[in-house]
Design a protein around this motif. Structure first.
Motif, short mmCIF file in Angstrom:
data_model
loop_
_atom_site.label_atom_id
_atom_site.label_comp_id
_atom_site.label_asym_id
_atom_site.label_seq_id
_atom_site.Cartn_x
_atom_site.Cartn_y
_atom_site.Cartn_z
N VAL A 186 0.84 -1.20 0.00
CA VAL A 186 0.00 0.00 0.00
C VAL A 186 0.87 1.25 0.00
N LYS A 187 0.53 2.18 -0.87
CA LYS A 187 1.14 3.51 -0.85
C LYS A 187 0.02 4.48 -0.48
N THR A 212 -2.22 2.32 7.26
CA THR A 212 -1.54 1.49 6.25
C THR A 212 -1.64 0.02 6.62
N GLU A 231 -3.52 -3.02 4.51
CA GLU A 231 -2.81 -4.23 4.10
C GLU A 231 -3.50 -5.48 4.66
N GLN A 280 -5.88 -4.61 0.65
CA GLN A 280 -5.79 -3.45 -0.24
C GLN A 280 -4.36 -3.33 -0.74
N GLU A 281 -4.19 -2.86 -1.98
CA GLU A 281 -2.86 -2.65 -2.53
C GLU A 281 -2.84 -1.42 -3.41
N GLY A 282 -1.64 -0.97 -3.71
CA GLY A 282 -1.46 0.16 -4.61
C GLY A 282 -1.67 1.50 -3.93
N LYS A 283 -1.89 2.52 -4.75
CA LYS A 283 -2.08 3.87 -4.23
C LYS A 283 -3.49 4.03 -3.70
N ILE A 284 -3.59 4.48 -2.46
CA ILE A 284 -4.88 4.69 -1.83
C ILE A 284 -4.87 6.07 -1.18
N ASP A 330 -3.63 8.37 -9.79
CA ASP A 330 -3.99 7.15 -10.49
C ASP A 330 -4.24 5.99 -9.53
N GLY A 331 -4.74 6.30 -8.36
CA GLY A 331 -5.00 5.27 -7.37
C GLY A 331 -6.48 5.20 -7.03
N ASN A 332 -6.76 4.70 -5.84
CA ASN A 332 -8.11 4.50 -5.37
C ASN A 332 -8.37 5.43 -4.19
#
Length: 128
Positions: A2-3, A26, A30, A34-38, A82-84
């Motif tokens: 997660v970022k 964070t 995890e 959840q993963e990626g940009k949030i 470009d994330g969620n």
């Protein structure tokens, strides 16, 4: 991995450990796959503001500890993100402080707990 982009809005009189809250959120993301940009917005407010939000959105004239507002479908995100985006968490600092005293915790622990609770609501996990 997660970022987390955590946008915090808080009056300077409402001091709390921002790094601790970021780490806890964070970890919760995890743990729930959840993963990626949030992106999450966190606001720390006073009693007047939380009461105003309760009345406007839930038709309750009361002070509460935490409110969550999931991002509604169709809401435009900035082009450079470009994330969620999950939505907004609003915590009432004076109420958190009272609860910390009641539960024999430090305020940072209570803010961390309430932020995590609000995040679970943003993820669609609710309690009875």
């Amino acid at each position: 991995m997660v970022k987390l982009q955590l946008d915090i809005k808080a009056d300077s009189r409402y001091g709390f450990d921002r790094k601790r809250v970021r780490a806890a959120l964070t970890k919760t993301l995890e743990e729930h796959g959840q993963e990626g940009k949030i992106k999450i917005s966190l606001s720390i407010v006073g009693e007047r503001k939380i009461r105003e939000l309760e009345l406007r959105y839930f038709n309750r004239d009361e002070v509460t500890d935490v409110l969550s507002f999931p991002l509604e479908e169709g809401t435009e995100m900035p082009e450079d993100f470009d994330g969620n985006s999950l939505g907004d968490i609003v915590i009432c600092y004076p109420q958190a402080k009272r609860q910390a005293m009641q539960w024999n915790r430090i305020v940072d622990e209570e803010i961390e707990f309430l932020a995590g609770h609000g995040l679970l609501h943003l993820l669609g996990i609710h309690h009875d």
